[in-house]
Design an enzyme around this catalytic site. Structure first.
Site, PDB file in Angstrom:
ATOM      1  N   LYS A   1       0.863  -1.199   0.000  1.00 18.19           N
ATOM      2  CA  LYS A   1       0.000   0.000   0.000  1.00 18.19           C
ATOM      3  C   LYS A   1       0.888   1.234   0.000  1.00 18.19           C
ATOM      4  CE  LYS A   1      -3.979   2.082   2.393  1.00 18.19           C
ATOM      5  NZ  LYS A   1      -4.858   2.042   3.600  1.00 18.19           N
TER       6      LYS A   1
ATOM      7  N   SER B   1     -10.474   0.332   6.970  1.00 20.65           N
ATOM      8  CA  SER B   1      -9.817   0.407   5.658  1.00 20.65           C
ATOM      9  C   SER B   1      -9.189  -0.894   5.166  1.00 20.65           C
ATOM     10  CB  SER B   1      -8.749   1.504   5.676  1.00 20.65           C
ATOM     11  OG  SER B   1      -9.363   2.770   5.575  1.00 20.65           O
TER      12      SER B   1
ATOM     13  N   SER C   1      -9.923   2.339   2.592  1.00 19.84           N
ATOM     14  CA  SER C   1      -8.928   2.986   1.757  1.00 19.84           C
ATOM     15  C   SER C   1      -7.937   2.021   1.112  1.00 19.84           C
ATOM     16  CB  SER C   1      -8.143   4.014   2.589  1.00 19.84           C
ATOM     17  OG  SER C   1      -7.345   3.348   3.557  1.00 19.84           O
TER      18      SER C   1
END
Ligand SMILES: [Mg+2]
Ligand SMILES: [Zn+2]
Lengths: 497, 95, 493
Positions: free
Chosen positions: C79, C183, C159
């Site tokens: 990420k 998330s 997210s």
């Protein structure tokens, strides 16, 4: 008038000046408050900066234990309350010397609470008034970086070396009433910090600087009708002289303002040393909502009793206690005791002499007159003295046991300063040992009298003051090495027939 | 509590985010919708409740006073938008 | 040899160890899928050469008979919230576009130490603020899933949407994520994969771009429970550089995996049964109860009275922390600098931040600034932190009656881009089931458990006691084995 009744004369009468100080003292440590970067002064720009200090994304603070220890020791030294629970908070504002966009400080729960400092208004005068100045709190926080505005036509330069260095903010009560009181308070605070070893007190390098809060009011007790006035805060004043100037300037400015029908704004101001004036810092005015909140990167600080007791046990004897002991136990004069203890280095030097066997009274006089005099001439500090405490003690020992006279001692000291040789060695080598053998002295006296029969007659005829002349002649003949007492006794014997 | 355009402007200024009048205008209802929604927290009786400090019980760890970092100027300046002579450069600040 | 990209973390690790294929073969296979999967827009930066580098090192170690790490030979996606040395790290923002960290986050460094390699940096909601991956400066990430018989795009959730999308589409066998208020769990649920967020403090936050410091926690997204356990084990661990990281041994979660729940109590919180709850979600939850009962667990009703306040309290605390954490993005030391002619320092800040932050980020910074500002601090922030204490106490009481809690992961299945993006509040509600565990710092995971009528995946959430990831993983495994969720998105990219 004594200092405590300092007044500003206005057209509407007298005004009292009320002063509170926020002293920022750099905590003496190797590394910064939240990073492992060094704190050394005057290094190449941005070389003492870690990725944490530069607030790179994802960097996190880890507190330096020594900073908390020194804050607690300082608190204990002013008999302050130590808060076993405290926290770091974020003070949010934007400036180029503040990479995180917030300063990690302590607002809601400072590590040190209420304390107090006894201040002698005139350190040189042991009988001058003593005021107790309240300290509201001491908290630990980060210093900011440095901006340079004069290096480039269109740019300011940012150096983060200082950024994140640990500071203690020592916040006084608004208990101060005059420039000289402030001077005495800061000197005393500086002295305590240097004894404790929590700050080197070096104002030139900015290790100690103050935000000066000044307000004016009509004299008299603080009441609803006659409260404290609105204060201005002049930031980062870095010398005692400047602090005093700020107070005088601000007090007069505020009195004029009020008497001309204006009102004092609660604002932060800057001191312009060149003009000796303060001016408003409009640049930061609108950003005055700091949005303090507990730093979510840092857990609360919980101090154990053990930790606090270790801090207490590690404290040295502090100036007030030392001064009393010198006066009462060593019967050093009040003045000498005050001057000796005002600075830690002087007191430690003095105690070094005693440890080497010197007698307190003689040692204190010699240190403050002879040594300080000599260092002044050489323009050296005590730390740079060519003579060390035990050498000094040796010199005084020779005077004390009659080996040399006080006068010869001065010459010997001169030689010590130049050669670094020990006193005894110098006396030996130069044959300065003083003569107490009555036979030898009597012989010289006989010659002196023979050479000055007329004066002998005059003396015997009643001209007593000629006695000094005979002493002088005798000493001269013996190159000052004769023991003065013995010379006096023998002269009296032969002259006063 | 609800915000008006002036308040939105003030918040934007505090946040150092430039916004136009129109943007401020359009943010008023947005922010008020959210603030109105969080209002419901006021109805919770929190008397005698301590605010959360550490969500998982944990003690603050401290560092030894040792120099272990710094002296990495190249890394510090590597991403600087403006750098000169070892400094970061910013538009001249008049104090 | 069968397609390596069909394999998960454990299978690749074991295959490399057994010599069934080389680490380089695995890296090449996934590099090819990454290149072929660009339609998903899941990567901000692709780093095929780094994946190969790491793989070569593993193959060399194996040849030399050296011991291999937990993740040896497994290429993964990272990420973009994790700072990676020498590789652009942007948190999905314009303000950090072009930022090249000179340091490696602790979590990513741990993964490389364990033998993993990096396929690239994954797209995400800007600064981890979003639940649909529509706030990235680098464009929306698309879900590989589509409604049956439709060719309309769907969001992967957020997210960590890039992380979810690449695992579901088999561009990566596993990916890192971060979970501040759902998330990891919400995108995992939206894309039919497994994702776990450990106890707050298990994974170091050092080198992870901060959103809300008291909530941010890294975790793993992968095909199944075992893969999540392996990866999380490699990521977690005490870090002296993060004073909120937990000084505790990381258990061998994989070794202790067991789907036998005899003697375990599973709590069902009545407050999660909200009025207007989607019938399919309710049915899924019921199915979960049956699966866990079948695994030997005892089901008990529990109450978490302050559940409804968790989301609004979160939307005070998270923005407040964010407003301060994001103050460092000012155009002075790194990242975007927007300097109009004759602009002063403060103008530079305002213009740079206006240009560098997306609208959702600005919105949250402004909310956070407002709730911390003079006069409002106690009414908002202090009140929210007190309610947070009550939420944590609710869980403490619950643990007297049960070992883990079962709840839905999300209130709905994935939706289409644009469907909610103009209504912040509706978007925030995606995390209504996820946020309470985040507020209490508890470990929680989402496992796929079924499809809705449109053929879109739905997830079940398991919440555990602090430090008891094992019970969460085991309950997750029990559901996984019984739900036998085998559905996969039809390849269109
Ligand atoms: Mg101040
Ligand atoms: Zn301060």
């Amino acid at each position: 008038m004594t200092e405590s009744t300092y007044r500003i004369q206005g057209s509407t009468g007298e005004w009292e000046v009320v002063i509170g100080l926020e002293v920022h003292a750099q905590i003496t440590t190797n590394a910064k408050l939240f990073s492992g970067a060094a704190t050394e002064f005057g290094q190449e720009p941005n070389t003492q900066v870690s990725l944490v200090d530069a607030a790179m994304p994802g960097m996190l603070p880890v507190p330096n234990e020594e900073c908390l220890r020194q804050a607690v020791r300082t608190g204990l030294a002013i008999n302050a309350q130590i808060n076993k629970y405290s926290r770091f908070d974020r003070k949010n504002y934007f400036y180029a010397d503040l990479p995180q966009g917030y300063q990690i400080s302590q607002l809601f729960h400072p590590i040190v609470g209420e304390g107090e400092i006894e201040v002698q208004l005139d350190e040189k005068d042991p009988d001058s008034e003593v005021r107790v100045i309240g300290v509201e709190r001491i908290h630990v926080e980060q210093d900011a970086g440095k901006l340079m505005h004069d290096q480039h036509p269109t740019m300011s330069y940012v150096d983060l070396n200082r950024c994140g260095v640990a500071l203690m903010e020592i916040v006084s009560r608004p208990d101060l009433r005059s420039p000289s009181e402030v001077g005495a308070y800061v000197k005393k605070l500086r002295s305590i910090l240097r004894y404790v070893g929590s700050c080197d007190g070096n104002m030139e390098q900015g290790s100690m600087r103050a935000d000066v809060n000044v307000s004016v009011r009509k004299p008299g007790p603080i009441t609803e009708e006659n409260p404290l006035g609105t204060r201005s805060e002049t930031k980062n004043v870095n010398s005692i002289r400047f602090m005093m100037q700020v107070i005088e300037y601000e007090a007069q400015r505020q009195v004029d303002l009020i008497e001309d029908g204006g009102t004092v704004a609660q604002e932060t101001r800057l001191f312009d040393a060149s003009k000796g004036e303060t001016r408003s810092m409009r640049s930061k005015e609108d950003a005055h909502d700091y949005r303090y909140f507990p730093d979510p990167d840092l857990l609360p600080i919980e101090l154990s009793d053990e930790f606090i007791e270790e801090c207490r046990a590690s404290l040295p004897e502090l100036p007030d206690a030392k001064r009393a002991r010198y006066e009462n136990e060593l019967d050093v004069s009040a003045y000498n005791a005050a001057v000796l203890t005002a600075d830690a280095d002087t007191a430690f030097w003095f105690e070094g002499m005693l440890a080497a066997g010197a007698k307190p009274k003689a040692a204190s006089n010699w240190l403050l007159s002879e040594l300080f005099g000599a260092l002044n001439k050489l323009d050296k500090t005590l730390a740079e003295s060519p003579v060390n405490p035990s050498q000094a003690a040796e010199l005084l020992g020779l005077v004390d046991d009659g080996t040399i006279s006080g006068k010869i001692a001065k010459d010997v000291f001169e030689i010590m300063l130049e050669s670094g040789q020990g006193a005894a060695a110098i006396v030996e080598e130069k044959g300065l040992k003083q003569e107490s053998d009555t036979g030898a002295i009597e012989a010289v006296i006989a010659d002196v009298m023979a050479a000055n029969e007329d004066k002998v007659a005059e003396y015997r005829g009643g001209k007593d003051r000629l006695f000094g002349f005979f002493v002088g002649q005798t000493m001269k003949a013996m190159q000052g090495k004769a023991n003065p007492q013995v010379v006096n006794e023998l002269l009296k014997k032969v002259l006063d027939l | 509590m609800s915000v008006d355009k002036e308040t939105v402007m003030k918040i934007a200024r505090l946040s150092r985010i430039a916004i136009s009048d129109a943007e401020a205008e359009s943010m008023v209802p947005e922010l008020n919708a959210i603030l109105g929604w969080v209002e419901q927290l006021a109805e919770v009786d929190v008397s005698g409740v301590e605010p959360t400090t550490a969500v998982i019980p944990n003690k603050l760890r401290l560092r030894e006073d040792k120099v272990t970092d710094g002296d990495v100027r190249e890394k510090v300046l590597a991403n600087a938008p403006a750098r000169e002579n070892g400094f970061f450069g910013v538009p001249k600040v008049i104090e | 040899m069968s397609d390596i990209t069909e394999l998960g973390v454990a299978a690749i690790r074991d295959g490399v160890a057994k010599g069934e294929f080389t680490a380089v073969e695995a890296a090449e296979a996934f590099n090819a899928n990454v290149a072929a999967g660009r339609a998903l827009n899941a990567f901000i930066v692709e780093t095929p050469e780094m994946a190969i580098e790491a793989a070569k090192a593993i193959d060399a170690d194996k040849a030399a008979g050296k011991p291999l790490g937990k993740m040896a030979g497994v290429p993964i996606g990272m990420k973009d919230l994790f700072c990676t040395e020498g590789v652009q790290s942007t948190a999905g923002s314009k303000i950090l576009e072009g930022f090249i960290p000179q340091y490696e986050s602790t979590v990513s460094a741990n993964l490389w130490k364990a033998g993993a390699g990096m396929l690239g940096k994954l797209n995400m909601d800007q600064f981890a603020m979003g639940s649909s991956n529509e706030t990235s400066h680098f464009g929306n990430v698309l879900s590989p899933w589509r409604i049956q018989g439709s060719n309309h795009d769907l969001v992967p959730g957020g997210s960590s949407g890039g992380s979810a999308s690449v695992v579901a589409a088999r561009l990566c066998p596993g990916a890192t994520g971060t979970d501040t208020g759902g998330s990891i769990r919400q995108p995992a649920a939206f894309t039919g994969i497994t994702g776990i967020k450990p106890t707050y403090g298990r994974c170091s936050r050092w080198g992870v771009v901060a959103f809300a410091s008291s909530l941010d926690q890294a975790g793993s997204l992968a095909h199944d429970v075992r893969d999540c356990a392996i990866m999380l084990e490699a990521m977690a661990g005490f870090d002296p550089k993060d004073t909120t990281s937990l000084d505790a041994q990381v258990p061998d979660w994989e070794a202790a995996l067991s789907s036998d729940l005899k003697g375990k109590k599973v709590g069902i919180p009545k407050e999660y049964r909200m009025d207007g709850m989607d019938g399919e979600i309710e049915a899924l939850w019921q199915k979960g109860i049956e699966l866990l009962t079948d695994a030997g667990a005892q089901i008990v009703d529990i109450s978490l009275p302050h559940t409804k306040y968790a989301l609004p309290a979160y939307y005070i605390i998270a923005p407040a922390e964010a407003s301060s954490n994001l103050a460092r993005y000012d155009g002075v030391r790194y990242g975007l600098r927007d300097l109009p002619d004759g602009a002063g320092l403060q103008d530079m800040y305002a213009v740079t931040r206006a240009a560098g932050f997306g609208s959702e980020v600005k919105r949250r910074i402004m909310i956070g600034t407002y709730v911390l500002s003079a006069g409002f601090y106690d009414a908002y922030y202090t009140q929210a932190q007190k309610i947070r204490t009550l939420i944590a106490q609710d869980f403490e009481k619950a643990w007297e009656k049960c070992d883990v809690i079962l709840a839905p992961s999300t209130p709905t299945a994935a939706f289409a881009p644009g469907e909610q993006s103009d209504n912040p509040l509706a978007m925030y509600l995606n995390d209504v089931f996820a946020v309470p565990a985040s507020m209490a710092g508890l470990p929680a995971m989402s496992v796929p458990a079924g499809l809705n009528k449109d053929g879109l995946p739905l997830g079940l959430q398991i919440i555990g006691k602090a430090m008891d990831e094992q019970s969460v993983l085991n309950a997750g495994l029990a559901i996984e084995e019984r739900a036998d969720f085998t559905a996969r998105p039809e390849k269109w990219w």
